[in-house]
Scaffold this active site. Sequence first.
Site, PDB file in Angstrom:
ATOM      1  CB  SER A 145      26.784 -53.613 -23.642  1.00 16.45           C
ATOM      2  OG  SER A 145      26.997 -54.887 -24.218  1.00 16.45           O
ATOM      3  CE1 TYR A 158      30.426 -54.497 -19.508  1.00 16.37           C
ATOM      4  CE2 TYR A 158      29.131 -56.008 -20.846  1.00 16.37           C
ATOM      5  CZ  TYR A 158      29.910 -54.870 -20.741  1.00 16.37           C
ATOM      6  OH  TYR A 158      30.168 -54.117 -21.858  1.00 16.37           O
TER       7      TYR A 158
HETATM    8  P1  NAP Z   1      39.037 -51.184 -24.424  1.00 18.68           P
HETATM    9  O1  NAP Z   1      39.397 -51.196 -25.864  1.00 18.68           O
HETATM   10  O2  NAP Z   1      39.590 -52.285 -23.588  1.00 18.68           O
HETATM   11  O3  NAP Z   1      39.444 -49.758 -23.833  1.00 18.68           O
HETATM   12  C1  NAP Z   1      39.236 -49.468 -22.513  1.00 18.68           C
HETATM   13  C2  NAP Z   1      39.690 -48.044 -22.231  1.00 18.68           C
HETATM   14  O4  NAP Z   1      39.188 -47.704 -20.969  1.00 18.68           O
HETATM   15  C3  NAP Z   1      41.189 -47.865 -22.167  1.00 18.68           C
HETATM   16  O5  NAP Z   1      41.512 -46.604 -22.713  1.00 18.68           O
HETATM   17  C4  NAP Z   1      41.488 -47.902 -20.661  1.00 18.68           C
HETATM   18  O6  NAP Z   1      42.707 -47.193 -20.417  1.00 18.68           O
HETATM   19  C5  NAP Z   1      40.236 -47.227 -20.120  1.00 18.68           C
HETATM   20  N1  NAP Z   1      39.788 -47.554 -18.777  1.00 18.68           N
HETATM   21  C6  NAP Z   1      39.590 -48.774 -18.246  1.00 18.68           C
HETATM   22  N2  NAP Z   1      39.120 -48.681 -16.995  1.00 18.68           N
HETATM   23  C7  NAP Z   1      38.984 -47.358 -16.722  1.00 18.68           C
HETATM   24  C8  NAP Z   1      38.551 -46.616 -15.595  1.00 18.68           C
HETATM   25  N3  NAP Z   1      38.158 -47.219 -14.458  1.00 18.68           N
HETATM   26  N4  NAP Z   1      38.546 -45.268 -15.670  1.00 18.68           N
HETATM   27  C9  NAP Z   1      38.957 -44.652 -16.789  1.00 18.68           C
HETATM   28  N5  NAP Z   1      39.387 -45.290 -17.889  1.00 18.68           N
HETATM   29  C10 NAP Z   1      39.403 -46.645 -17.849  1.00 18.68           C
HETATM   30  O7  NAP Z   1      37.440 -51.249 -24.196  1.00 18.68           O
HETATM   31  P2  NAP Z   1      36.224 -51.058 -25.228  1.00 18.68           P
HETATM   32  O8  NAP Z   1      35.860 -52.388 -25.775  1.00 18.68           O
HETATM   33  O9  NAP Z   1      36.500 -49.943 -26.161  1.00 18.68           O
HETATM   34  O10 NAP Z   1      35.048 -50.653 -24.227  1.00 18.68           O
HETATM   35  C11 NAP Z   1      34.572 -49.337 -24.102  1.00 18.68           C
HETATM   36  C12 NAP Z   1      33.111 -49.346 -23.718  1.00 18.68           C
HETATM   37  O11 NAP Z   1      32.356 -50.051 -24.701  1.00 18.68           O
HETATM   38  C13 NAP Z   1      32.789 -50.013 -22.377  1.00 18.68           C
HETATM   39  O12 NAP Z   1      31.765 -49.276 -21.739  1.00 18.68           O
HETATM   40  C14 NAP Z   1      32.224 -51.360 -22.777  1.00 18.68           C
HETATM   41  O13 NAP Z   1      31.353 -51.882 -21.815  1.00 18.68           O
HETATM   42  C15 NAP Z   1      31.496 -50.966 -24.053  1.00 18.68           C
HETATM   43  N6  NAP Z   1      31.203 -52.092 -24.939  1.00 18.68           N
HETATM   44  C16 NAP Z   1      32.220 -52.772 -25.537  1.00 18.68           C
HETATM   45  C17 NAP Z   1      31.901 -53.837 -26.376  1.00 18.68           C
HETATM   46  C18 NAP Z   1      32.967 -54.647 -27.083  1.00 18.68           C
HETATM   47  O14 NAP Z   1      32.619 -55.697 -27.652  1.00 18.68           O
HETATM   48  N7  NAP Z   1      34.217 -54.211 -27.108  1.00 18.68           N
HETATM   49  C19 NAP Z   1      30.557 -54.199 -26.602  1.00 18.68           C
HETATM   50  C20 NAP Z   1      29.563 -53.476 -25.956  1.00 18.68           C
HETATM   51  C21 NAP Z   1      29.892 -52.408 -25.137  1.00 18.68           C
HETATM   52  P3  NAP Z   1      43.552 -47.353 -19.041  1.00 18.68           P
HETATM   53  O15 NAP Z   1      43.958 -48.782 -18.946  1.00 18.68           O
HETATM   54  O16 NAP Z   1      44.714 -46.397 -19.193  1.00 18.68           O
HETATM   55  O17 NAP Z   1      42.621 -46.926 -17.949  1.00 18.68           O
END
Ligand code: NAP
Length: 253
Positions: A145, A158
Site C-alpha cells: 500500500s 496497518y
Molecule cells: P475489498 O474490496 O474489501 O476486498 C477484500 C477481499 O478480501 C474480499 O474478496 C474478501 O472476501 C477477502 N478477504 C478479506 N479477508 C480475508 C482473509 N482473511 N482471507 C481471505 N480473504 C479475505 O479490499 P481491497 O480494497 O480490494 O483490498 C485488497 C488489498 O489491497 C489489501 O491488501 C489492501 O491492503 C490493499 N490496498 C487497498 C487499497 C484501497 O484503497 N482499497 C489501497 C492500498 C492497498 P471475504 O469477505 O469472502 O473473505
Amino acid sequence: MEKFGRRFEGKVAIVTASTQGIGYSIAERLGLEGASVVVSSRKQKNVDGAVEKLKARGIEVLGIVCHVSNAQQRKNLIQKTLQRYGRLDVIVSNAAANPAVTAILETKEIVLDKLWEINVKASILLMQEAASHLQKGSSVVLISSIAAYQPSEALAMYGVTKTALLGLTKALAAEMAPNTRVNCVAPGFVPTHFASAITSNKSMRKNLEEKALLNRLGTTQDMAAATAYLASEDASYVTGEILVVAGGTPSRL
Ligand code: NAP
C-alpha cells in the site's frame, strides 16, 4: 470488450482475497489474458459469486474457500490447484485486514497480532506451502500500500505491516531466485469496500484526489494492470521491486 494481450496463456494463477475489489480485478485481468485462475476468500457465497462472474467472461476459473490465516485452507488452496491444473505459475498475495483505526500506542495486543498474522505472516506461510510447486519462470506479487511509505494517523499500524511487505519482497526475491521472481504493488487509494470509510467521506476523498498528481483515486483495474505486468514475461528481468501505483501521490524517490 477490453483488448488485452494473452500473456498468461497456459499459465495457472492463484490470487488470494479475490472475490471482490482489487483481488477480483487481478484475477479477472490474468484470466482475460489467458490464465486459469484460482479465486478464493473466506466466504463460500462470495467465492461462488466471483466464479460465476468470471466464467461469464469466458475465464477458466476454480473457486476455493481460503481464509489466509487458516493453515488447512492454505494447504487445500495449493493442493486443489495442483490437482485441477497440474502446475502453478503465479501467486498474488492480496489479503489484508485493518481491524482498528487507533494510534499505535493505543492498539491492543490482540489487534497487533491480527495485523501481523493476516497482513504479513499469512503471505510467508502461503509461500512456504507453494514454493516447491512453483514452475521455473514463475512469479509472486505481494500487494502492499502507499501507506507503507507514509502511514497516516488512522492507518498507522496497518501501514507498518505494509512496510514489512516491502522488506519481505526483497528477502523473498533473493530466496526464490532464479526460478521465481518476487515483486510488489503499492496501490494508492481505491474506492473498494476495504477503503470505504475513507473514500466515501467527501472531504477525505477530495483531499486524497488533490494529493494525487493525476487528480483521481485509483481503480481496481489500475492495480490489476500493474500486477499483470509484474507477473508477466514483460517483467522477466524485474525482481525484488516495488511498483507504486498511486497517481503520483508522494511515496519515495
Ligand atoms: P475489498 O474490496 O474489501 O476486498 C477484500 C477481499 O478480501 C474480499 O474478496 C474478501 O472476501 C477477502 N478477504 C478479506 N479477508 C480475508 C482473509 N482473511 N482471507 C481471505 N480473504 C479475505 O479490499 P481491497 O480494497 O480490494 O483490498 C485488497 C488489498 O489491497 C489489501 O491488501 C489492501 O491492503 C490493499 N490496498 C487497498 C487499497 C484501497 O484503497 N482499497 C489501497 C492500498 C492497498 P471475504 O469477505 O469472502 O473473505
